[in-house]
Motif scaffolding. Structure first.
Motif, PDB file in Angstrom:
ATOM      1  N   THR A  53     -14.487   2.569  -5.755  1.00  0.00           N
ATOM      2  CA  THR A  53     -14.364   2.202  -7.167  1.00  0.00           C
ATOM      3  C   THR A  53     -13.065   1.453  -7.391  1.00  0.00           C
ATOM      4  N   LEU A  54     -13.165   0.139  -7.483  1.00  0.00           N
ATOM      5  CA  LEU A  54     -11.972  -0.699  -7.603  1.00  0.00           C
ATOM      6  C   LEU A  54     -11.138  -0.339  -8.828  1.00  0.00           C
ATOM      7  N   SER A  55     -11.784   0.006  -9.910  1.00  0.00           N
ATOM      8  CA  SER A  55     -11.081   0.183 -11.181  1.00  0.00           C
ATOM      9  C   SER A  55     -10.033   1.280 -11.143  1.00  0.00           C
ATOM     10  N   SER A  56     -10.134   2.203 -10.198  1.00  0.00           N
ATOM     11  CA  SER A  56      -9.193   3.315 -10.153  1.00  0.00           C
ATOM     12  C   SER A  56      -8.096   3.133  -9.122  1.00  0.00           C
ATOM     13  N   GLU A  57      -8.091   2.000  -8.455  1.00  0.00           N
ATOM     14  CA  GLU A  57      -7.190   1.800  -7.324  1.00  0.00           C
ATOM     15  C   GLU A  57      -6.111   0.757  -7.579  1.00  0.00           C
ATOM     16  N   TRP A  58      -4.884   1.071  -7.120  1.00  0.00           N
ATOM     17  CA  TRP A  58      -3.910   0.008  -6.920  1.00  0.00           C
ATOM     18  C   TRP A  58      -4.474  -0.878  -5.800  1.00  0.00           C
ATOM     19  N   MET A  59      -4.197  -2.154  -5.886  1.00  0.00           N
ATOM     20  CA  MET A  59      -4.575  -3.071  -4.827  1.00  0.00           C
ATOM     21  C   MET A  59      -3.340  -3.834  -4.376  1.00  0.00           C
ATOM     22  N   TYR A  60      -3.364  -4.235  -3.107  1.00  0.00           N
ATOM     23  CA  TYR A  60      -2.186  -4.828  -2.477  1.00  0.00           C
ATOM     24  C   TYR A  60      -2.569  -6.104  -1.728  1.00  0.00           C
ATOM     25  N   TRP A  61      -1.648  -7.040  -1.744  1.00  0.00           N
ATOM     26  CA  TRP A  61      -1.755  -8.223  -0.885  1.00  0.00           C
ATOM     27  C   TRP A  61      -0.646  -8.158   0.165  1.00  0.00           C
ATOM     28  N   PHE A  62      -1.042  -8.462   1.389  1.00  0.00           N
ATOM     29  CA  PHE A  62      -0.111  -8.531   2.508  1.00  0.00           C
ATOM     30  C   PHE A  62      -0.287  -9.884   3.187  1.00  0.00           C
ATOM     31  N   ARG A  63       0.669 -10.220   4.023  1.00  0.00           N
ATOM     32  CA  ARG A  63       0.531 -11.416   4.853  1.00  0.00           C
ATOM     33  C   ARG A  63       1.200 -11.169   6.199  1.00  0.00           C
TER      34      ARG A  63
END
Length: 113
Positions: free
Chosen positions: A27-37
């Motif tokens: 469930t995306l709506s409940s999650e922090w999301m992160y970008w890495f490189r």
């Protein structure tokens, strides 16, 4: 959990790209999301975080140039990258954990003239 980043490519310095992260299996709506490189020969580097309510955090070197956003109804997170520099060349990943362990397939961004 499946996370797939897309939208990378070859761009000239000063150009822009918009990366997308398609999320499934949670469930995306409940999650922090992160970008890495990860640049060639270098360690994985955190780039940005976005909270469930779209509050954002950025690596100092990308502040003012990169913008994270999300649409929980579309299970998608984006990273708008403007004024790209050579140092931004890397494979970019999205993840749902702060260490990047859940990152899925990445997308290559090459900034070069």
């Amino acid at each position: 959990v499946q996370l797939q980043a897309s939208g990378g490519g070859l761009v000239q310095p000063g150009g822009s790209l918009r990366l997308s992260c398609a999320a499934s299996g949670f469930t995306l709506s409940s999650e922090w999301m992160y970008w890495f490189r990860q640049a060639p020969g270098k360690a994985l580097e955190w780039v940005s975080s976005i909270t469930p309510t779209s509050y954002t955090y950025y690596l100092d070197s990308v502040k003012g140039r990169f913008t994270s956003s999300r649409d929980n109804t579309k299970n998608t997170v984006w990273l708008q990258m403007n004024r790209l520099e050579g140092e931004d060349t890397a494979v970019y990943y999205c993840a749902k954990d702060r260490n990047g362990a859940t990152r899925g397939s990445g997308t290559l961004v090459t900034v070069s003239s």
